[in-house]
Enzyme design. Structure first.
Site, PDB file in Angstrom:
ATOM      1  N   HIS A  66       0.824  -1.215   0.000  1.00  0.00           N
ATOM      2  CA  HIS A  66       0.000   0.000   0.000  1.00  0.00           C
ATOM      3  C   HIS A  66       0.853   1.257   0.000  1.00  0.00           C
ATOM      4  O   HIS A  66       1.915   1.296   0.617  1.00  0.00           O
ATOM      5  CB  HIS A  66      -0.961   0.013   1.190  1.00  0.00           C
ATOM      6  CG  HIS A  66      -0.312  -0.030   2.544  1.00  0.00           C
ATOM      7  ND1 HIS A  66       0.060   1.096   3.235  1.00  0.00           N
ATOM      8  CD2 HIS A  66       0.035  -1.069   3.344  1.00  0.00           C
ATOM      9  CE1 HIS A  66       0.587   0.764   4.404  1.00  0.00           C
ATOM     10  NE2 HIS A  66       0.594  -0.559   4.489  1.00  0.00           N
ATOM     11  N   ASP A  68      -0.619   4.260   0.895  1.00  0.00           N
ATOM     12  CA  ASP A  68      -1.136   5.208   1.888  1.00  0.00           C
ATOM     13  C   ASP A  68      -0.404   5.042   3.217  1.00  0.00           C
ATOM     14  O   ASP A  68       0.188   3.996   3.495  1.00  0.00           O
ATOM     15  CB  ASP A  68      -2.658   5.043   2.077  1.00  0.00           C
ATOM     16  CG  ASP A  68      -3.066   3.642   2.515  1.00  0.00           C
ATOM     17  OD1 ASP A  68      -2.393   2.669   2.131  1.00  0.00           O
ATOM     18  OD2 ASP A  68      -4.068   3.517   3.253  1.00  0.00           O
ATOM     19  N   GLU A 133      -5.110   0.683   2.516  1.00  0.00           N
ATOM     20  CA  GLU A 133      -4.862  -0.363   3.506  1.00  0.00           C
ATOM     21  C   GLU A 133      -5.039   0.163   4.925  1.00  0.00           C
ATOM     22  O   GLU A 133      -5.481  -0.556   5.821  1.00  0.00           O
ATOM     23  CB  GLU A 133      -3.448  -0.927   3.335  1.00  0.00           C
ATOM     24  CG  GLU A 133      -3.259  -2.312   3.936  1.00  0.00           C
ATOM     25  CD  GLU A 133      -2.908  -2.312   5.418  1.00  0.00           C
ATOM     26  OE1 GLU A 133      -3.102  -3.345   6.066  1.00  0.00           O
ATOM     27  OE2 GLU A 133      -2.441  -1.271   5.942  1.00  0.00           O
TER      28      GLU A 133
HETATM   29 ZN   LIG Z   1       1.088  -1.383   6.402  1.00  0.00          ZN
END
Ligand SMILES: [Zn+2]
Length: 377
Positions: A66, A68, A133
């Protein structure tokens, strides 16, 4: 200068607070295109996802991760600005360095190196990257997996770059995760005056023996990879605040972290049978947070263990502890899934940082895993 650290710095300087991607995936896509990948961007509502693949054949090895990051918290508590990557004594500081942009940078460089040395490798290499995530995980990995399943595109092996390590990079591989199941229980009684208990029904008195029984059950004994299933009450509420009133209701919240020795259905059934046996009048709502999964010893685990041993001469522990990860969405498709990433000591904290040497080691590990699984020679 180190290529992987340069890439990591570029990713850190993009403030991709969940569900923002802040151009991270475009940067990754450009890098992967140069190594021969086809890129598919999958945007669902506020979430940016990327599916990148090189090769048409199976088996499919997939790096999952991820872009983010969690919010910074109070900026004045950071020693360095969270989105300005800063080197201090061999460590790189910044939000996302450990969770998990360091892993993303290592995946990119490992893949480029591998493809250059093994242009005719077996199977396919893929990247499944999301920007949600750390958020509600509704429009991220789970939606990409739905899309792939709908067209029968399968992942054979997935390596999730979550920071799995405890003290040294590579000391722990997560080869599964416990399931999580929550219950929201309202036990009903009849409110009344404490001086006239025959006119009231006290839900606390009715529920207490049932809750005691639930808290003392051994649900299973666990197994080689999972600790025994645990039942924990997290919240109890009843009462009006007045000392002379029998409450009309009692509200109880509880959570199971469960092993692969039971199923959510078994747990739900047992809880209902105990509440019924105590004659309670109740409402109970269940939330299925995630199924447990386990990747037993097999090609993926062996490839990862060997890569770590060859890089650092430590033999990793196989564990299923910790919270949930996006691995839970990939495993149900039949894929083998492991998590291998840097040390998790500072994740989600103020002053998140990573030892730069560890990212170099992680890059070597990822490259060796690709070699162990997909090299032709
Ligand atoms: Zn993580």
């Amino acid at each position: 200068m180190s290529e992987v650290i340069d890439i990591l710095k570029d990713l850190i300087s993009r403030p991709s607070v969940t569900p923002e991607d802040a151009g991270c995936q475009e940067f990754m896509a450009d890098y992967l295109k140069a190594s021969g990948f086809d890129i598919e961007s999958m945007v669902f509502d506020d979430t940016t996802n990327m599916w990148a693949r090189k090769g048409k054949e199976g088996p499919v090895f997939c790096f999952a991760g991820h872009t983010d990051v969690v919010p910074t918290g109070p900026l004045d508590k950071w020693h360095t600005p969270p989105f300005e990557p800063t080197e201090i004594n061999g460590y790189l500081h910044g939000r996302g360095t450990a969770d998990m942009k360091g892993s993303l940078a290592a995946m990119l460089v490992a893949t480029r190196r591998f493809v250059e040395k093994h242009p005719d490798h077996k199977g396919s290499i893929a990247f499944l990257i999301t920007s949600d995530e750390e958020g509600p995980f509704i429009n991220g990995t789970t939606r990409v997996i739905d899309t792939l399943e709908a067209r029968n595109e399968k992942i054979t092996w997935a390596l999730v770059g979550e920071p799995s390590s405890t003290h040294k990079v590579g000391d722990v591989i997560k080869n599964g995760r416990r399931g999580s199941l929550s219950g929201d229980l309202i036990v009903k009684g009849v409110q009344g005056h404490v001086a006239y208990p025959h006119l009231a029904t006290n839900p606390v008195h009715l529920a207490a023996p049932a809750l005691t029984e639930l808290s003392q059950i051994q649900w299973d004994k666990g197994n080689d990879y999972f600790p025994p299933t645990s039942f924990q009450i997290s919240n109890i509420n009843a009462g009006t605040g007045a000392t002379n009133v029998v409450p009309g209701e009692m509200h109880v919240q509880f959570n199971f972290r469960y092993s692969t020795e039971v199923t959510a259905e078994i747990l739900v059934e047992r809880v209902h049978s105990i509440l019924d046996a105590h004659g309670l009048d109740y409402d109970l709502d269940w939330t299925y947070n995630g199924l447990p999964f386990l990747t037993d010893k097999g090609l993926l685990v062996e490839a990862a263990v060997k890569a770590i041993e060859d890089t650092t001469h430590i033999t990793p522990e196989l564990l299923t502890t910790g919270g949930t990860s996006d691995g839970r969405f990939i495993a149900p498709t039949g894929a083998q899934v492991v998590e291998l990433g840097p040390v998790n000591a500072t994740i989600h904290k103020l002053n998140e940082c990573i030892k730069m040497e560890d990212i170099e080691l992680l890059t070597d590990m990822y490259e060796k895993i690709l070699i162990n699984l997909l090299a032709n020679d």
